[in-house]
Design a protein around this motif. Structure first.
Motif, short mmCIF file in Angstrom:
data_model
loop_
_atom_site.label_atom_id
_atom_site.label_comp_id
_atom_site.label_asym_id
_atom_site.label_seq_id
_atom_site.Cartn_x
_atom_site.Cartn_y
_atom_site.Cartn_z
N LEU A 10 4.37 -2.26 -8.07
CA LEU A 10 3.91 -0.87 -8.09
C LEU A 10 2.38 -0.80 -8.12
N LEU A 11 1.75 -1.66 -8.92
CA LEU A 11 0.30 -1.68 -8.97
C LEU A 11 -0.27 -2.19 -7.65
N ALA A 12 0.38 -3.19 -7.06
CA ALA A 12 -0.05 -3.69 -5.76
C ALA A 12 0.03 -2.60 -4.70
N ALA A 13 1.11 -1.81 -4.74
CA ALA A 13 1.26 -0.71 -3.80
C ALA A 13 0.15 0.33 -3.99
N ALA A 14 -0.24 0.58 -5.24
CA ALA A 14 -1.32 1.54 -5.51
C ALA A 14 -2.64 1.04 -4.92
N GLY A 183 -17.02 -19.13 -1.06
CA GLY A 183 -16.19 -18.10 -1.68
C GLY A 183 -16.37 -16.76 -0.98
N ALA A 184 -15.59 -15.77 -1.44
CA ALA A 184 -15.62 -14.46 -0.79
C ALA A 184 -16.99 -13.81 -0.90
N THR A 235 -7.50 -7.38 -1.40
CA THR A 235 -7.58 -8.61 -2.19
C THR A 235 -6.90 -8.43 -3.54
N ARG A 236 -7.15 -7.30 -4.21
CA ARG A 236 -6.51 -7.02 -5.49
C ARG A 236 -5.00 -6.94 -5.34
N ALA A 243 2.36 -11.53 -0.23
CA ALA A 243 1.93 -10.89 1.01
C ALA A 243 3.08 -10.20 1.73
N THR A 244 4.28 -10.77 1.62
CA THR A 244 5.45 -10.17 2.29
C THR A 244 5.76 -8.79 1.73
#
Length: 300
Positions: A10-14, A183-184, A235-236, A243-244
């Motif tokens: 849910l946090l990833a979706a946000a 690094g990034a 990235t977050r 990733a899927t």
């Protein structure tokens, strides 16, 4: 910060919704300044804003030691390619409907599938070959080669968007090659610095570099913030879920930008764009699903 490694979908979706909003705002901001700034000037000011943000973050974190210049040739190749691709993307943004630009941009990951075996030594599996095939079929449906009634300007815009996707694909491959030595923050710093210099140099070829007006300045700031913000959100999200699960949310960019184009610019979404987009997104989704399978697959 929590130490758990459990996925938090849910946090990833946000976070991914934040990325979708950032990419959408970037397109709108580009349209808002197109009559005042050319693509070189847009990229120059955007990169200077990015430099300021990255410099502030590195200074606050005391992390300037992370900025090195190992493999300078690869940094240069990546940043020149990305600079050209970004210019083509903004040119397409100014000449064809937003939904068409975003649909063609989604072929960039599929170009990575084609280029990775030659540049990264990765194998082209059957699933990846099918993904790329679906994507390129989608391009043909959207572009409709040989169709009557398509203006030269529209064809140039479609060509610019398609070439931009190829450039983004090459950029992804170069970035992958750089992650072993940088690094990034290092990659983003040299990208912002080099593209600011390239943008200013190219913008000055006509004898002058336009300063954003009071009306355009807020939109230029939006361009700088959304460019970094979108990738930070992605990235977050990838740090919180596989990733899927995360990347299919990126596909929401297409219907969202189609609605924005319809409401703000009265851009109709034709059947060809819908069908072509569906094929491109299906190719991307198949690739994401295949990448998440633990079992090895035979080469194509």
């Amino acid at each position: 910060m929590p130490t758990t490694t459990e996925p938090r979908p849910l946090l990833a979706a946000a976070w991914m919704m934040g990325a979708v909003a950032a990419f959408t705002l970037m397109a709108v901001a580009g349209r808002m300044v197109q009559g005042e700034l050319d693509t070189f000037e847009i990229l120059a000011w955007r990169s200077l804003i990015g430099m300021a943000i990255i410099a502030a973050v590195l200074s606050l974190r005391g992390d300037w030691g992370a900025v090195n210049l190992r493999r300078p040739g690869l940094h240069l190749a990546r940043n020149v390619t990305h600079f050209v691709a970004q210019n083509l993307w903004f040119h397409a943004l100014f000449t064809i409907p937003l939904a068409q630009v975003f649909a063609l941009e989604f072929t960039a990951p599929l170009w990575v599938l084609i280029l990775a075996p030659f540049l990264l030594g990765e194998r082209l599996t059957r699933a990846r070959a099918l993904s790329a095939g679906l994507g390129f079929l989608g391009i043909l449906v959207i572009v409709q080669p040989g169709a009557a009634g398509i203006s030269a300007g529209a064809l140039a815009g479609v060509g610019a968007a398609a070439l931009a996707a190829v450039g983004f694909g090459l950029t992804y491959v170069c970035t992958k090659m750089l992650t072993g030595v940088a690094g990034a923050s290092c990659i983003l710093w040299w990208m912002s610095l080099s593209q600011a210099l390239m943008g200013l140099a190219c913008a000055g070829l006509d004898g002058g570099i336009a300063l954003p007006s009071a009306a355009a300045a807020p939109w230029v700031l939006v361009l700088g913030l959304t460019g970094l913000g979108a990738h930070f959100c992605i990235t977050r999200a990838l740090g919180l879920a596989p990733a899927t699960l995360v990347m299919p949310f990126d596909f929401l960019r297409l219907p969202v930008i189609a609605v924005v184009g319809l409401l703000l610019y009265a851009e109709p979404v034709g059947l060809a764009v819908v069908l072509g987009s569906a094929l491109i997104l299906a190719g991307n989704y198949l690739n994401i699903r295949a990448a998440g399978r633990p079992a090895a697959e035979a080469p194509a």
